[in-house]
Design an enzyme around this catalytic site. Sequence first.
Site, PDB file in Angstrom:
ATOM      1  N   ALA A  48       6.665  -0.793 -14.733  1.00  0.00           N
ATOM      2  CA  ALA A  48       7.714  -0.106 -13.970  1.00  0.00           C
ATOM      3  C   ALA A  48       7.111   0.939 -13.036  1.00  0.00           C
ATOM      4  CB  ALA A  48       8.710   0.555 -14.918  1.00  0.00           C
ATOM      5  N   VAL A  49       7.694   1.013 -11.859  1.00  0.00           N
ATOM      6  CA  VAL A  49       7.345   2.056 -10.881  1.00  0.00           C
ATOM      7  C   VAL A  49       8.664   2.649 -10.406  1.00  0.00           C
ATOM      8  CG1 VAL A  49       6.322   2.497  -8.605  1.00  0.00           C
ATOM      9  CG2 VAL A  49       5.212   0.904 -10.177  1.00  0.00           C
TER      10      VAL A  49
ATOM     11  N   GLU B  18       7.163 -11.771 -20.061  1.00  0.00           N
ATOM     12  CA  GLU B  18       8.510 -12.313 -19.887  1.00  0.00           C
ATOM     13  C   GLU B  18       9.230 -11.469 -18.861  1.00  0.00           C
ATOM     14  OE1 GLU B  18       9.940 -12.679 -23.866  1.00  0.00           O
ATOM     15  OE2 GLU B  18       9.086 -14.690 -23.802  1.00  0.00           O
TER      16      GLU B  18
ATOM     17  N   ASN C 180      14.365 -11.532 -11.129  1.00  0.00           N
ATOM     18  CA  ASN C 180      13.774 -10.208 -10.904  1.00  0.00           C
ATOM     19  C   ASN C 180      12.748 -10.303  -9.760  1.00  0.00           C
ATOM     20  OD1 ASN C 180      12.223  -7.823 -11.060  1.00  0.00           O
ATOM     21  ND2 ASN C 180      12.689  -7.598 -13.224  1.00  0.00           N
TER      22      ASN C 180
ATOM     23  N   TYR D 230       4.019 -10.996  -9.811  1.00  0.00           N
ATOM     24  CA  TYR D 230       3.282 -11.762 -10.825  1.00  0.00           C
ATOM     25  C   TYR D 230       2.684 -13.039 -10.229  1.00  0.00           C
ATOM     26  CZ  TYR D 230       5.780  -8.616 -13.972  1.00  0.00           C
ATOM     27  OH  TYR D 230       6.270  -7.492 -14.599  1.00  0.00           O
TER      28      TYR D 230
HETATM   29  C1  LIG Z   1       7.969  -4.649 -10.009  1.00  0.00           C
HETATM   30  C2  LIG Z   1       7.510  -3.251  -9.657  1.00  0.00           C
HETATM   31  C3  LIG Z   1       6.742  -2.652 -10.822  1.00  0.00           C
HETATM   32  C4  LIG Z   1       6.606  -3.346  -8.415  1.00  0.00           C
HETATM   33  O1  LIG Z   1       6.095  -2.048  -8.153  1.00  0.00           O
HETATM   34  P1  LIG Z   1       5.537  -1.614  -6.705  1.00  0.00           P
HETATM   35  O2  LIG Z   1       4.677  -0.427  -6.924  1.00  0.00           O
HETATM   36  O3  LIG Z   1       6.621  -1.507  -5.731  1.00  0.00           O
HETATM   37  O4  LIG Z   1       4.655  -2.899  -6.356  1.00  0.00           O
HETATM   38  P2  LIG Z   1       3.541  -2.984  -5.225  1.00  0.00           P
HETATM   39  O5  LIG Z   1       3.780  -1.923  -4.194  1.00  0.00           O
HETATM   40  O6  LIG Z   1       2.215  -3.041  -5.885  1.00  0.00           O
HETATM   41  O7  LIG Z   1       3.882  -4.383  -4.589  1.00  0.00           O
HETATM   42  C5  LIG Z   1       3.167  -5.539  -4.958  1.00  0.00           C
HETATM   43  C6  LIG Z   1       3.654  -6.700  -4.121  1.00  0.00           C
HETATM   44  O8  LIG Z   1       4.934  -7.135  -4.512  1.00  0.00           O
HETATM   45  C7  LIG Z   1       5.872  -7.005  -3.471  1.00  0.00           C
HETATM   46  N1  LIG Z   1       7.071  -6.446  -4.052  1.00  0.00           N
HETATM   47  C8  LIG Z   1       7.142  -5.384  -4.860  1.00  0.00           C
HETATM   48  N2  LIG Z   1       8.415  -5.163  -5.227  1.00  0.00           N
HETATM   49  C9  LIG Z   1       9.129  -6.098  -4.592  1.00  0.00           C
HETATM   50  C10 LIG Z   1      10.502  -6.392  -4.536  1.00  0.00           C
HETATM   51  N3  LIG Z   1      11.402  -5.638  -5.187  1.00  0.00           N
HETATM   52  N4  LIG Z   1      10.915  -7.440  -3.821  1.00  0.00           N
HETATM   53  C11 LIG Z   1      10.025  -8.203  -3.133  1.00  0.00           C
HETATM   54  N5  LIG Z   1       8.705  -7.966  -3.143  1.00  0.00           N
HETATM   55  C12 LIG Z   1       8.280  -6.933  -3.861  1.00  0.00           C
HETATM   56  C13 LIG Z   1       5.243  -6.068  -2.469  1.00  0.00           C
HETATM   57  O9  LIG Z   1       5.695  -6.350  -1.157  1.00  0.00           O
HETATM   58  C14 LIG Z   1       3.771  -6.344  -2.659  1.00  0.00           C
HETATM   59  O10 LIG Z   1       3.379  -7.462  -1.952  1.00  0.00           O
HETATM   60  P3  LIG Z   1       2.329  -7.300  -0.744  1.00  0.00           P
HETATM   61  O11 LIG Z   1       1.143  -6.569  -1.310  1.00  0.00           O
HETATM   62  O12 LIG Z   1       2.074  -8.709  -0.368  1.00  0.00           O
HETATM   63  O13 LIG Z   1       3.067  -6.497   0.274  1.00  0.00           O
HETATM   64  C15 LIG Z   1       8.719  -2.355  -9.285  1.00  0.00           C
HETATM   65  O14 LIG Z   1       9.486  -2.990  -8.285  1.00  0.00           O
HETATM   66  C16 LIG Z   1       9.626  -2.021 -10.457  1.00  0.00           C
HETATM   67  O15 LIG Z   1       9.425  -1.059 -11.183  1.00  0.00           O
HETATM   68  N6  LIG Z   1      10.683  -2.816 -10.677  1.00  0.00           N
HETATM   69  C17 LIG Z   1      11.683  -2.521 -11.701  1.00  0.00           C
HETATM   70  C18 LIG Z   1      11.133  -2.742 -13.090  1.00  0.00           C
HETATM   71  C19 LIG Z   1      10.850  -4.198 -13.353  1.00  0.00           C
HETATM   72  O16 LIG Z   1      11.704  -5.042 -13.143  1.00  0.00           O
HETATM   73  N7  LIG Z   1       9.632  -4.505 -13.842  1.00  0.00           N
HETATM   74  C20 LIG Z   1       9.186  -5.852 -14.080  1.00  0.00           C
HETATM   75  C21 LIG Z   1       9.665  -6.409 -15.357  1.00  0.00           C
HETATM   76  S1  LIG Z   1       8.964  -5.611 -16.785  1.00  0.00           S
END
Ligand SMILES: CC(C)(COP(=O)(O)OP(=O)(O)OC[C@H]1O[C@@H](n2cnc3c(N)ncnc32)[C@H](O)[C@@H]1OP(=O)(O)O)[C@@H](O)C(=O)NCCC(=O)NCCS
Length: 155
Positions: free
Chosen positions: A77-78, A110, A115, A121
């Site tokens: 999570a971020v 999972e 999402n 991933y």
């Molecule tokens: C998934 C999550 C951890 C990604 O964090 P983040 O710091 O924004 O990710 P990054 O900046 O490293 O992005 C990594 C890549 O994914 C893409 N990406 C990240 N979030 C995205 C989104 N919501 N939709 C589409 N693409 C996404 C980015 O564009 C990036 O791709 P690129 O390097 O080709 O531009 C964050 O969106 C989050 O906390 N989501 C809610 C919690 C969750 O669902 N976690 C996963 C299940 S446990």
Amino acid sequence: MIAQLSQGCADDLDAVMRVMTSAFPDRYGEAWTRSQCAGILPMAGVKLVLAEDGEANVVGFSLYRTIVDDAELLLLAVEPNSRGKGIGRQLLSNFIADAKSSGATRVHLEVRDGNPAIQVYETAGFEQANRRRNYYRGRDGAAFDALTFVLTTQD
Ligand SMILES: CC(C)(COP(=O)(O)OP(=O)(O)OC[C@H]1O[C@@H](n2cnc3c(N)ncnc32)[C@H](O)[C@@H]1OP(=O)(O)O)[C@@H](O)C(=O)NCCC(=O)NCCS
């Protein structure tokens, strides 16, 4: 360096829960409770990794478990304000590297079907292996499938 990564512990649960609450939409039932987190932290092979910004604020975390040759990413999570800077990717890479160095040959997770994290991933090389129907329960009783993603690390 995108964010500073460090190992967390039970003392960090306030910060973890703050990120958890902001990161996961309520309606899908993906977030863990504080007691679920506190319960798993002392277990063998479980690691919490914190991502801190330049002012030492926790802006993200990963939680994972490695047992012998099998590593599972339990949570990633971020917080919304810190997204899109590569912190999620940094935490994921750290998890994969740590899993490999601990001897894991199967790395999996999972995630709720639909999402957006699935893209993160897949970019890292994970492939969909399985579907668990109605795995997540939202607050209003709605059910969502979970997809299992696997990364084979054996070269
Ligand atoms: C998934 C999550 C951890 C990604 O964090 P983040 O710091 O924004 O990710 P990054 O900046 O490293 O992005 C990594 C890549 O994914 C893409 N990406 C990240 N979030 C995205 C989104 N919501 N939709 C589409 N693409 C996404 C980015 O564009 C990036 O791709 P690129 O390097 O080709 O531009 C964050 O969106 C989050 O906390 N989501 C809610 C919690 C969750 O669902 N976690 C996963 C299940 S446990």
